[in-house]
Enzyme design. Structure first.
Site, PDB file in Angstrom:
ATOM      1  N   ASP A  30      48.795  56.860  33.046  1.00 47.47           N
ATOM      2  CA  ASP A  30      48.310  55.465  32.298  1.00 47.47           C
ATOM      3  C   ASP A  30      48.672  55.474  30.843  1.00 47.47           C
ATOM      4  O   ASP A  30      48.170  56.694  30.200  1.00 47.47           O
ATOM      5  CB  ASP A  30      46.787  55.249  32.853  1.00 47.47           C
ATOM      6  CG  ASP A  30      46.709  53.584  32.458  1.00 47.47           C
ATOM      7  OD1 ASP A  30      46.697  53.206  31.472  1.00 47.47           O
ATOM      8  OD2 ASP A  30      46.168  52.755  33.262  1.00 47.47           O
ATOM      9  N   GLN A  92      42.207  43.267  37.654  1.00 45.22           N
ATOM     10  CA  GLN A  92      43.415  43.580  37.814  1.00 45.22           C
ATOM     11  C   GLN A  92      44.076  42.590  36.539  1.00 45.22           C
ATOM     12  O   GLN A  92      43.877  41.656  35.997  1.00 45.22           O
ATOM     13  CB  GLN A  92      43.997  42.990  38.939  1.00 45.22           C
ATOM     14  CG  GLN A  92      45.374  43.398  38.981  1.00 45.22           C
ATOM     15  CD  GLN A  92      46.141  42.846  40.345  1.00 45.22           C
ATOM     16  OE1 GLN A  92      45.289  42.049  41.233  1.00 45.22           O
ATOM     17  NE2 GLN A  92      47.232  43.066  40.453  1.00 45.22           N
ATOM     18  N   HIS A  98      48.377  48.281  42.255  1.00 44.48           N
ATOM     19  CA  HIS A  98      48.328  49.681  41.764  1.00 44.48           C
ATOM     20  C   HIS A  98      47.000  50.307  42.084  1.00 44.48           C
ATOM     21  O   HIS A  98      45.959  49.583  41.887  1.00 44.48           O
ATOM     22  CB  HIS A  98      48.618  49.599  40.506  1.00 44.48           C
ATOM     23  CG  HIS A  98      48.029  49.109  39.293  1.00 44.48           C
ATOM     24  ND1 HIS A  98      48.011  47.465  39.453  1.00 44.48           N
ATOM     25  CD2 HIS A  98      47.120  49.377  38.497  1.00 44.48           C
ATOM     26  CE1 HIS A  98      47.281  47.007  38.313  1.00 44.48           C
ATOM     27  NE2 HIS A  98      46.628  48.140  37.908  1.00 44.48           N
ATOM     28  N   LEU A  99      47.088  51.483  42.349  1.00 46.04           N
ATOM     29  CA  LEU A  99      45.778  52.252  42.588  1.00 46.04           C
ATOM     30  C   LEU A  99      45.729  53.078  41.375  1.00 46.04           C
ATOM     31  O   LEU A  99      46.487  53.930  41.116  1.00 46.04           O
ATOM     32  CB  LEU A  99      46.040  53.386  43.842  1.00 46.04           C
ATOM     33  CG  LEU A  99      44.891  54.065  44.126  1.00 46.04           C
ATOM     34  CD1 LEU A  99      45.065  54.246  45.823  1.00 46.04           C
ATOM     35  CD2 LEU A  99      45.062  55.353  43.604  1.00 46.04           C
TER      36      LEU A  99
END
Length: 112
Positions: A30, A92, A98-99
């Site tokens: 990320d 979100q 996405h996890l």
């Protein structure tokens, strides 16, 4: 989806720090990490959110890939958290399933 940032990352149009990739899944660090280890695991096929997934094989690929990533990065020893945010009130912010895998520090409970 042509304007989806995660689709562009999965297709290689936007460079990213990939930690895992196979024919169905891409995983990368990320850019705004919330923990020392913060990995995003995404299906390469576009789903706007978890609410759109009706094929159990998508969940199987997503979760089994996450476990492989945890082993590869050594996250199992001290533990990690997996989170899927769905919809605006669920937190979100990118409309592509996405996890989040978070590790490397004590994670509080309850989240949010």
């Amino acid at each position: 989806m042509s304007d989806c940032i995660f689709c562009k990352i999965a297709n290689g149009e936007i460079p990213s720090d990939f930690v895992y990739e196979d024919e169905n899944i891409a995983a990368f660090r990320d850019v705004n990490p919330q923990a020392p280890a913060h990995i995003l695991v995404i299906p390469k096929k576009h789903y706007a959110s978890a609410a759109e997934v009706t094929d159990a094989s998508v969940w199987s690929s997503l979760m089994s890939s996450a476990v492989k990533i945890a082993r590869k990065l050594g996250l199992e020893e001290n533990g990690y958290r997996m989170v899927i945010n769905t919809g605006e009130q669920g937190g979100q912010t990118v409309p592509h399933l996405h996890l989040h895998m978070l590790a490397g520090r004590n994670l509080g409970w309850p989240p949010g």
